[in-house]
Scaffold this motif. Sequence first.
Motif, PDB file in Angstrom:
ATOM      1  N   CYS A 280      -6.904   4.181 -12.920  1.00 35.72           N
ATOM      2  CA  CYS A 280      -6.279   3.233 -11.982  1.00 35.72           C
ATOM      3  C   CYS A 280      -6.105   3.873 -10.603  1.00 35.72           C
ATOM      4  O   CYS A 280      -6.323   3.225  -9.577  1.00 35.72           O
ATOM      5  N   VAL A 281      -5.697   5.139 -10.591  1.00 36.58           N
ATOM      6  CA  VAL A 281      -5.498   5.865  -9.328  1.00 36.58           C
ATOM      7  C   VAL A 281      -6.824   5.963  -8.567  1.00 36.58           C
ATOM      8  O   VAL A 281      -6.886   5.691  -7.358  1.00 36.58           O
ATOM      9  N   TYR A 282      -7.889   6.341  -9.275  1.00 38.19           N
ATOM     10  CA  TYR A 282      -9.185   6.509  -8.616  1.00 38.19           C
ATOM     11  C   TYR A 282      -9.766   5.173  -8.147  1.00 38.19           C
ATOM     12  O   TYR A 282     -10.394   5.104  -7.088  1.00 38.19           O
ATOM     13  N   VAL A 283      -9.560   4.124  -8.928  1.00 34.93           N
ATOM     14  CA  VAL A 283     -10.037   2.804  -8.515  1.00 34.93           C
ATOM     15  C   VAL A 283      -9.273   2.325  -7.279  1.00 34.93           C
ATOM     16  O   VAL A 283      -9.869   1.829  -6.317  1.00 34.93           O
ATOM     17  N   GLY A 284      -7.959   2.508  -7.267  1.00 38.46           N
ATOM     18  CA  GLY A 284      -7.151   2.126  -6.104  1.00 38.46           C
ATOM     19  C   GLY A 284      -7.566   2.888  -4.860  1.00 38.46           C
ATOM     20  O   GLY A 284      -7.714   2.310  -3.773  1.00 38.46           O
ATOM     21  N   THR A 285      -7.787   4.195  -5.019  1.00 36.53           N
ATOM     22  CA  THR A 285      -8.224   5.029  -3.888  1.00 36.53           C
ATOM     23  C   THR A 285      -9.598   4.587  -3.391  1.00 36.53           C
ATOM     24  O   THR A 285      -9.852   4.555  -2.183  1.00 36.53           O
ATOM     25  N   GLY A 286     -10.483   4.240  -4.325  1.00 34.75           N
ATOM     26  CA  GLY A 286     -11.821   3.780  -3.951  1.00 34.75           C
ATOM     27  C   GLY A 286     -11.779   2.495  -3.149  1.00 34.75           C
ATOM     28  O   GLY A 286     -12.560   2.317  -2.202  1.00 34.75           O
TER      29      GLY A 286
ATOM     30  N   VAL B  40      -4.950   4.846   6.775  1.00 35.53           N
ATOM     31  CA  VAL B  40      -3.490   4.752   6.601  1.00 35.53           C
ATOM     32  C   VAL B  40      -3.088   3.319   6.250  1.00 35.53           C
ATOM     33  O   VAL B  40      -2.332   3.087   5.301  1.00 35.53           O
ATOM     34  N   PHE B  41      -3.612   2.346   6.991  1.00 40.21           N
ATOM     35  CA  PHE B  41      -3.182   0.960   6.793  1.00 40.21           C
ATOM     36  C   PHE B  41      -3.799   0.315   5.550  1.00 40.21           C
ATOM     37  O   PHE B  41      -3.244  -0.653   5.031  1.00 40.21           O
ATOM     38  N   MET B  42      -4.917   0.849   5.079  1.00 36.76           N
ATOM     39  CA  MET B  42      -5.537   0.301   3.868  1.00 36.76           C
ATOM     40  C   MET B  42      -4.832   0.768   2.592  1.00 36.76           C
ATOM     41  O   MET B  42      -5.249   0.418   1.491  1.00 36.76           O
ATOM     42  N   GLY B  43      -3.776   1.551   2.743  1.00 35.99           N
ATOM     43  CA  GLY B  43      -2.977   1.960   1.585  1.00 35.99           C
ATOM     44  C   GLY B  43      -2.417   0.763   0.828  1.00 35.99           C
ATOM     45  O   GLY B  43      -2.190   0.823  -0.386  1.00 35.99           O
ATOM     46  N   LEU B  44      -2.216  -0.342   1.533  1.00 36.80           N
ATOM     47  CA  LEU B  44      -1.715  -1.573   0.905  1.00 36.80           C
ATOM     48  C   LEU B  44      -2.658  -2.030  -0.200  1.00 36.80           C
ATOM     49  O   LEU B  44      -2.218  -2.370  -1.307  1.00 36.80           O
ATOM     50  N   PHE B  45      -3.971  -2.016   0.073  1.00 32.85           N
ATOM     51  CA  PHE B  45      -4.963  -2.457  -0.912  1.00 32.85           C
ATOM     52  C   PHE B  45      -5.088  -1.455  -2.063  1.00 32.85           C
ATOM     53  O   PHE B  45      -5.357  -1.845  -3.193  1.00 32.85           O
ATOM     54  N   ALA B  46      -4.904  -0.174  -1.745  1.00 31.80           N
ATOM     55  CA  ALA B  46      -4.968   0.857  -2.792  1.00 31.80           C
ATOM     56  C   ALA B  46      -3.866   0.630  -3.823  1.00 31.80           C
ATOM     57  O   ALA B  46      -4.115   0.634  -5.035  1.00 31.80           O
ATOM     58  N   GLY B  47      -2.636   0.425  -3.338  1.00 35.10           N
ATOM     59  CA  GLY B  47      -1.503   0.202  -4.242  1.00 35.10           C
ATOM     60  C   GLY B  47      -1.673  -1.063  -5.060  1.00 35.10           C
ATOM     61  O   GLY B  47      -1.406  -1.086  -6.272  1.00 35.10           O
ATOM     62  N   TYR B  48      -2.149  -2.120  -4.417  1.00 35.37           N
ATOM     63  CA  TYR B  48      -2.290  -3.412  -5.097  1.00 35.37           C
ATOM     64  C   TYR B  48      -3.322  -3.335  -6.218  1.00 35.37           C
ATOM     65  O   TYR B  48      -3.049  -3.731  -7.359  1.00 35.37           O
TER      66      TYR B  48
ATOM     67  N   PRO C  20       4.495   4.268   2.110  1.00 37.60           N
ATOM     68  CA  PRO C  20       5.236   3.000   1.956  1.00 37.60           C
ATOM     69  C   PRO C  20       4.323   1.795   1.718  1.00 37.60           C
ATOM     70  O   PRO C  20       4.663   0.910   0.927  1.00 37.60           O
ATOM     71  N   LEU C  21       3.171   1.766   2.396  1.00 32.68           N
ATOM     72  CA  LEU C  21       2.257   0.643   2.204  1.00 32.68           C
ATOM     73  C   LEU C  21       1.663   0.638   0.784  1.00 32.68           C
ATOM     74  O   LEU C  21       1.451  -0.432   0.203  1.00 32.68           O
ATOM     75  N   VAL C  22       1.387   1.822   0.242  1.00 28.39           N
ATOM     76  CA  VAL C  22       0.914   1.901  -1.150  1.00 28.39           C
ATOM     77  C   VAL C  22       1.974   1.343  -2.090  1.00 28.39           C
ATOM     78  O   VAL C  22       1.660   0.601  -3.031  1.00 28.39           O
ATOM     79  N   PHE C  23       3.231   1.651  -1.832  1.00 27.98           N
ATOM     80  CA  PHE C  23       4.335   1.146  -2.674  1.00 27.98           C
ATOM     81  C   PHE C  23       4.473  -0.373  -2.544  1.00 27.98           C
ATOM     82  O   PHE C  23       4.689  -1.068  -3.535  1.00 27.98           O
ATOM     83  N   VAL C  24       4.329  -0.885  -1.325  1.00 30.52           N
ATOM     84  CA  VAL C  24       4.414  -2.338  -1.120  1.00 30.52           C
ATOM     85  C   VAL C  24       3.287  -3.032  -1.877  1.00 30.52           C
ATOM     86  O   VAL C  24       3.508  -4.018  -2.588  1.00 30.52           O
ATOM     87  N   GLY C  25       2.060  -2.502  -1.731  1.00 28.48           N
ATOM     88  CA  GLY C  25       0.910  -3.076  -2.433  1.00 28.48           C
ATOM     89  C   GLY C  25       1.068  -2.995  -3.941  1.00 28.48           C
ATOM     90  O   GLY C  25       0.754  -3.951  -4.658  1.00 28.48           O
TER      91      GLY C  25
END
Length: 635
Positions: free
Chosen positions: A338-344, A380-388, A455-460
Motif C-alpha cells: 500500500c505504501v509503495y502504491v501510494g508513493t507511486g 509536496v502537494f501530490m502527497g494528498l493523492f499518495a495518502g488517499y 499533513p497532506l498525506v494524512f488528509v488524503g
Amino acid sequence: MGIHGRNSWIFSLFVVFLFFSQSHSFYLPGVAPRDFTTGDPLQVKVNKLSSTKTQLPYDYYYLSYCKPKKILNSAENLGEVLRGDRIENSVYTFKMREEKTCQVGCRKKLDAEAAKNFKEMIDDEYRVNMILDNLPVAVIRQRRDGQAKVYEHGFRVGFKGKYSGTSDEKYFIHNHLIFKVMYHKDLETDVARIVGFEVTPHSIAHEYKEWKEQDTQLVTCTKNIMQSGTPPQEVDADKEIVFSYDVTFEESDIKWASRWDTYLLMNDDQIHWFSIINSLMIVLFLSGMVAMIMMRTLYRDIANYNQLETQDEAQEETGWKLVHGDVFRPPLNSSLLCVYVGTGVQVFAMTLVTMMFALLGFLSPSNRGGLMTAMVLLWVFMGLFAGYSSARLYKMFKGTEWKKNTLKTAFMFPGILFSIFFVLNALIWGEKSSGAVPFGTMLALMLLWFGISVPLVFVGSYLGFKKPPMEDPVKTNKIPRQIPEQAWYMKPIFSILIGGILPFGAVFIELFFILTSIWLNQFYYIFGFLFIVFVILIITCAEITIVLCYFQLCSEDYHWWWRSYLTAGSSALYLFLYSIFYFFTKLEITKLVSGILYFGYMLIGSYAFFVLTGTIGFYACFWFVRKIYSSVKID
C-alpha cells in the motif's frame, strides 16, 4: 473504429506532439522581453564553473578572477540552489551598441594556491558560464554536417600546451574575451532586443608601459591577437595576469521569441528523431499485437467458462477460473505494498503535471531552475493523492492501523531519498563545491516535507479510509489453495526480469538524451517527444504486466499482487544497468567523489522509476483481474 481509423487517430496525435516538440521557443507573458536603446548599460553576470569530468560546480570567484567592488547575488529560486547555480555581478560591463576594444578588467598576481586552483580547473576542463539578459554565453563550434552552427555552453578556463619550442607542457589561461552581442532592432522605434551572446576566448600575455587604475593602455592591443607571435598568458605562481575584453554588436534577423533555438539545437538531432520514431513504431506495433492476442484469448476463455453446464465439466476445467477463491486474498506485507502504491501515485501525478507545464512552455530554459522547483513543489502537494490511494488499498486489505500506514507512506520513500541526498551533499560540501545545498535550503526542504507534504498525506489518508472499502467481485476461501509446481519460465524471478525489458526498451533511446543533457551540460527541451515516450511507457508497463499476470493465473498461481508491481518495476534495474554502461562509454569521470555522485543520483532516479513503473503495472493488473473475475459466473 476500424484499423485505418485507429491508425489515422494515432498519426494525428503524433503530429500534434511533433508540433509541440518543435515549438521549443514558446514564451509566456511571465517571461517578458527587455528593450534596450543605444547607450543603455549592459551587465554581464557570472554563473558557476562547470565540468563534465568532475560534475562538481564551483563558484566563479573560487578562482582569482576580477571582482567588482561589491559582489551582489541575484535572486535565486529553489531549483537554482539545488543545481548549484550562483548568479553574481562581474566587472564585464558595457553599453548597448557601443563597441569597445581592449577594455581592462583588472590585473592579478597569482600566489601559489591561486595558480594551483587554475591548473586543477584547466586539467579538469572546467568551463566558465556567464549570462547577459538571461542568455548564457556560448562558444560557436561547427556541426558535423557543416550546415549550421552549434553552441557550446560557456568557455574553457584555459588550456595545456607547448610554446616556443619548449618540451614541457604548460598551463595557459583565457584572459582576453571577445564578446559578440547580437540584437534584433525594431525598425520603427529603434529599440533593440538581445537575441545572442557569443564569446571567443584568447590567451594573451599582456604588456603595458604604466599601470593606471582607470585607463591603462595595453601595448599588446596594437597587435593582432590572432597572430602566433603574441605569446599566450602562462599560469604559474608569481605570474601577473591582466584580464581584458572586447565587445562587438551585430544586428540579427533572429526574433526574440526564437533566440533559444540555437542553444537547443542538438548535434545529432537527425539520429534523435529517427530513433524516437523507430522506437515509437516498434512499441506501438508490439502493444497492438499484445492487446489483440489478449482480447481474443480472454473473450474465448470467458465464453467457454460461462457455457459450462455440468459440474463434471467444471471440474475438468483448468486455468485462471480455478483460483477465483484465492485471487483476492491479501498478500504478504500488504501494508508495504500500500505504501509503495501510494508513493507511486504521488510520483506519477508529479511527473504528469510537470510534463503538462513543460509542454505549455512554463519550464523553458529561460526560466532558470524552473523545472527543479516545479518538481519539488508538485511532489509536496501530490502527497494528498499518495495518502488517499494508499488508504483505499489498505482498507480493502482489511487493515486497521491506518495511522501507522499513513506514517510509512509519508516518510518511507522521501526518507530514503533524503538520506542518500544528504550523504551526497556532504561529499560535495567536502569538495568545497558550490553545488552543495546550503543549510538554509536543506531546512526549507525539511519544512516543505514535514509542514506540507506529511499533513497532506494524512488528509488524503483520512479521506480514503473514510470511504467504504472496495468490494471483491468473488468471495475468498478461508483455506488457501495449493499452488501446483510451476514451469521454469513462470518462476517469479525469471518472469519479473522478463517483464521489465519491454518498458525499458520503450524509453532507453530517450534516456540517452536525458542523461546527456544532465551529465554533459546540454539543454534538454524536447518535451513533446518526452511526453510521447511517457505515454508509450504507461501503455507498455500496463500491457506487459497484464499479459504475464494472465499467464500466471492460468498456471494457477494467485500470488499476483507483488508480482504485478515488480514485473513493471524491474525496468528500473535495466535503467540502472544502462547508467553503468553510459558511465563507462560516454563519461570521462576519473575522481572517486564524482563517480559516487553519479551513481548516487542515478540510484535515486532508478528508485523513483521503479516506484513509478511498478505502480502503473499494479493498477493495470488490479483493473484486469477485477474485470475478468466479474465477467464470469462463479457457482
